[in-house]
Design a protein around this motif. Sequence first.
Motif, short mmCIF file in Angstrom:
data_model
loop_
_atom_site.label_atom_id
_atom_site.label_comp_id
_atom_site.label_asym_id
_atom_site.label_seq_id
_atom_site.Cartn_x
_atom_site.Cartn_y
_atom_site.Cartn_z
N UNK A 199 0.83 -1.19 0.00
CA UNK A 199 0.00 0.00 0.00
C UNK A 199 0.87 1.26 0.00
N UNK A 200 1.99 1.21 0.72
CA UNK A 200 2.87 2.37 0.81
C UNK A 200 3.44 2.74 -0.56
N UNK A 201 3.83 1.73 -1.36
CA UNK A 201 4.35 2.02 -2.69
C UNK A 201 3.30 2.73 -3.54
N UNK A 202 2.07 2.24 -3.51
CA UNK A 202 1.00 2.85 -4.29
C UNK A 202 0.75 4.29 -3.84
N UNK A 203 0.70 4.51 -2.54
CA UNK A 203 0.50 5.87 -2.02
C UNK A 203 1.62 6.80 -2.49
N UNK A 204 2.86 6.32 -2.43
CA UNK A 204 4.01 7.13 -2.85
C UNK A 204 3.97 7.44 -4.34
N UNK A 205 3.66 6.44 -5.16
CA UNK A 205 3.59 6.66 -6.61
C UNK A 205 2.48 7.65 -6.93
N UNK A 206 1.35 7.50 -6.26
CA UNK A 206 0.25 8.42 -6.53
C UNK A 206 0.59 9.84 -6.07
N UNK A 207 1.32 9.96 -4.99
CA UNK A 207 1.75 11.27 -4.53
C UNK A 207 2.71 11.90 -5.56
N UNK A 208 3.64 11.12 -6.07
CA UNK A 208 4.55 11.60 -7.12
C UNK A 208 3.76 12.02 -8.35
N UNK A 209 2.76 11.22 -8.73
CA UNK A 209 1.91 11.54 -9.87
C UNK A 209 1.19 12.87 -9.62
N UNK A 210 0.64 13.04 -8.42
CA UNK A 210 -0.07 14.28 -8.09
C UNK A 210 0.86 15.49 -8.16
N UNK A 211 2.05 15.36 -7.60
CA UNK A 211 2.99 16.48 -7.59
C UNK A 211 3.47 16.81 -9.00
N UNK A 212 3.83 15.79 -9.78
CA UNK A 212 4.32 16.07 -11.13
C UNK A 212 3.21 16.61 -12.02
N UNK A 213 2.00 16.10 -11.87
CA UNK A 213 0.87 16.61 -12.66
C UNK A 213 0.55 18.05 -12.26
N UNK A 214 0.56 18.31 -10.96
CA UNK A 214 0.28 19.66 -10.48
C UNK A 214 1.33 20.66 -10.91
N UNK A 215 2.59 20.28 -10.83
CA UNK A 215 3.68 21.18 -11.24
C UNK A 215 3.60 21.47 -12.74
N UNK A 216 3.33 20.44 -13.53
CA UNK A 216 3.20 20.63 -14.97
C UNK A 216 2.00 21.51 -15.28
N UNK A 217 0.87 21.23 -14.62
CA UNK A 217 -0.32 22.03 -14.84
C UNK A 217 -0.12 23.48 -14.46
N UNK A 218 0.54 23.72 -13.35
CA UNK A 218 0.81 25.08 -12.90
C UNK A 218 1.70 25.81 -13.91
N UNK A 219 2.73 25.12 -14.38
CA UNK A 219 3.61 25.72 -15.38
C UNK A 219 2.89 26.08 -16.66
N UNK A 220 2.03 25.18 -17.12
CA UNK A 220 1.28 25.45 -18.35
C UNK A 220 0.29 26.59 -18.17
#
Length: 127
Positions: free
Chosen positions: A1-22
């Motif tokens: 479960x921890x791996x999934x939570x971490x991957x999803x957190x990375x996905x959220x951060x990278x998506x958010x950073x990209x979205x903010x930049x765009x």
Amino acid sequence: MKMLKNVMLINAISSGATGLGLAVFPKAVAGLFETTATMPFIEVGIFLLAFAALVFSVSRGNPMNVRAVRLVIVLDTLWVVGSAAIVLFQVFPISALGYVFIGAVAVWVAAMAYLQSAGLRQISVSR
């Protein structure tokens, strides 16, 4: 479960950073893509910010909502398929660098989908 939570957190951060930049710097991104159209970048940026909020919310669930995780994986997969079609058929009058960026982001998103799927399988096995 921890791996999934971490991957999803990375996905959220990278998506958010990209979205903010765009959304905040559409002219700069349009310049890299050699186009004057900024609205598509703003729109994609806003979508990514909303997507990041969804992914972050799902990642914080305890226990995690399996259906919501599957939705995130489906959305990531659709992004990859759409990006592949855009790059393959070069449907927009943009620079080669623009297509490279689209392809690179698609590879990252594919990795997120794969790792999230693997994490989901781990949860299923442990239950």
